[in-house]
Design a protein around this motif. Structure first.
Motif, PDB file in Angstrom:
ATOM      1  N   GLN A  77      13.168  -2.492   8.975  1.00  8.93           N
ATOM      2  CA  GLN A  77      11.999  -1.767   9.435  1.00  8.93           C
ATOM      3  C   GLN A  77      11.771  -0.544   8.570  1.00  8.93           C
ATOM      4  O   GLN A  77      12.664  -0.090   7.889  1.00  8.93           O
TER       5      GLN A  77
ATOM      6  N   TYR B  37       5.568   1.755  12.781  1.00 11.10           N
ATOM      7  CA  TYR B  37       6.551   1.199  11.856  1.00 11.10           C
ATOM      8  C   TYR B  37       6.197  -0.230  11.507  1.00 11.10           C
ATOM      9  O   TYR B  37       5.406  -0.888  12.171  1.00 11.10           O
TER      10      TYR B  37
ATOM     11  N   ASN C 108       8.007  -3.811  11.036  1.00  9.27           N
ATOM     12  CA  ASN C 108       9.255  -4.479  11.422  1.00  9.27           C
ATOM     13  C   ASN C 108       9.280  -5.868  10.801  1.00  9.27           C
ATOM     14  O   ASN C 108       8.338  -6.636  10.941  1.00  9.27           O
TER      15      ASN C 108
ATOM     16  N   LEU D 201      15.311  -2.860  18.460  1.00  9.69           N
ATOM     17  CA  LEU D 201      15.061  -1.606  17.770  1.00  9.69           C
ATOM     18  C   LEU D 201      15.617  -0.449  18.604  1.00  9.69           C
ATOM     19  O   LEU D 201      15.398  -0.384  19.805  1.00  9.69           O
TER      20      LEU D 201
ATOM     21  N   TYR E 213      15.803   3.875  18.814  1.00  7.29           N
ATOM     22  CA  TYR E 213      14.980   4.996  18.357  1.00  7.29           C
ATOM     23  C   TYR E 213      15.599   6.308  18.809  1.00  7.29           C
ATOM     24  O   TYR E 213      16.440   6.345  19.709  1.00  7.29           O
TER      25      TYR E 213
ATOM     26  N   LEU F 101      14.270   5.480  13.501  1.00  9.20           N
ATOM     27  CA  LEU F 101      14.336   4.094  13.967  1.00  9.20           C
ATOM     28  C   LEU F 101      15.458   3.359  13.256  1.00  9.20           C
ATOM     29  O   LEU F 101      15.737   3.613  12.094  1.00  9.20           O
ATOM     30  N   LYS F 102      16.050   2.435  13.982  1.00 13.13           N
ATOM     31  CA  LYS F 102      17.078   1.575  13.386  1.00 13.13           C
ATOM     32  C   LYS F 102      17.040   0.234  14.104  1.00 13.13           C
ATOM     33  O   LYS F 102      17.067   0.169  15.322  1.00 13.13           O
ATOM     34  N   ALA F 103      16.976  -0.825  13.331  1.00 15.10           N
ATOM     35  CA  ALA F 103      17.051  -2.177  13.890  1.00 15.10           C
ATOM     36  C   ALA F 103      18.512  -2.610  13.920  1.00 15.10           C
ATOM     37  O   ALA F 103      19.290  -2.272  13.020  1.00 15.10           O
TER      38      ALA F 103
ATOM     39  N   ASN G  25      19.144   4.589   9.097  1.00 17.00           N
ATOM     40  CA  ASN G  25      17.956   4.878   9.892  1.00 17.00           C
ATOM     41  C   ASN G  25      16.767   5.183   8.991  1.00 17.00           C
ATOM     42  O   ASN G  25      16.912   5.716   7.903  1.00 17.00           O
TER      43      ASN G  25
END
Length: 161
Positions: A20, A40, A42, A48, A50, A106-108, A115
């Motif tokens: 992402q 974002y 993706n 996800l 946050y 954000l981090k998937a 991040n």
């Protein structure tokens, strides 16, 4: 395996794992409440996580997060909504004491590149009012339905004459 080929394979895997990217961060006032929109891109269906934070007086404060624990002063005032490619922070009763640099991180899941984040400086007197139809635009299926229904509405009006 040739070391050059090994490095190329690792770089390819890391590049593909980048799931992402934060595209845009904006803020607006909705009545007395602050809304921070984190848009974002993706590239995966992975969950996800946050984090919304604020930096003021050279100190980072966690407002709302699925990564870390939020600070007490924000727990009762902050909530987050998620739509397709959009995470929105809603902070109730926004005042000048809430001004600062807001960050969206954000981090998937299984994204090993780290991040993705963006910052925005929020000053109450400089915020614009949120557009009333912004959620309608973000959910394009409603907009499409409205546009497709216009000929039907015109036909009903014509029949009633």
């Amino acid at each position: 395996m040739n070391p050059t080929v090994g490095i190329a394979v690792i770089l390819t895997v890391l590049q593909a794992a980048h799931c992402q990217m934060v595209k845009d961060l904006s803020a607006c006032l909705l009545g007395q409440n602050l809304r921070v929109d984190c848009r974002y891109e993706n590239k995966t269906d992975n969950p996800l996580t946050y984090e919304f934070s604020i930096t003021k007086d050279n100190r980072k404060h966690i407002i709302h997060s699925t990564i870390r624990v939020s600070e007490n002063i924000y727990r009762g005032r902050a909530n987050v909504t998620m739509h397709k490619n959009l995470v929105c922070l809603h902070l109730q009763s926004f005042t000048t004491s809430d001004e600062g640099i807001y960050m969206c991180e954000l981090k998937a899941t299984n994204d090993y590149t780290g991040n993705q984040s963006r910052n925005i400086t929020v000053i109450k007197d400089k915020l614009e009012k949120c557009a009333g139809f912004s959620l309608l635009i973000q959910n394009t299926s409603w907009l499409l339905l409205l546009l497709l229904s216009l000929p039907l509405l015109q036909a009903v009006d014509f029949v009633s004459l």
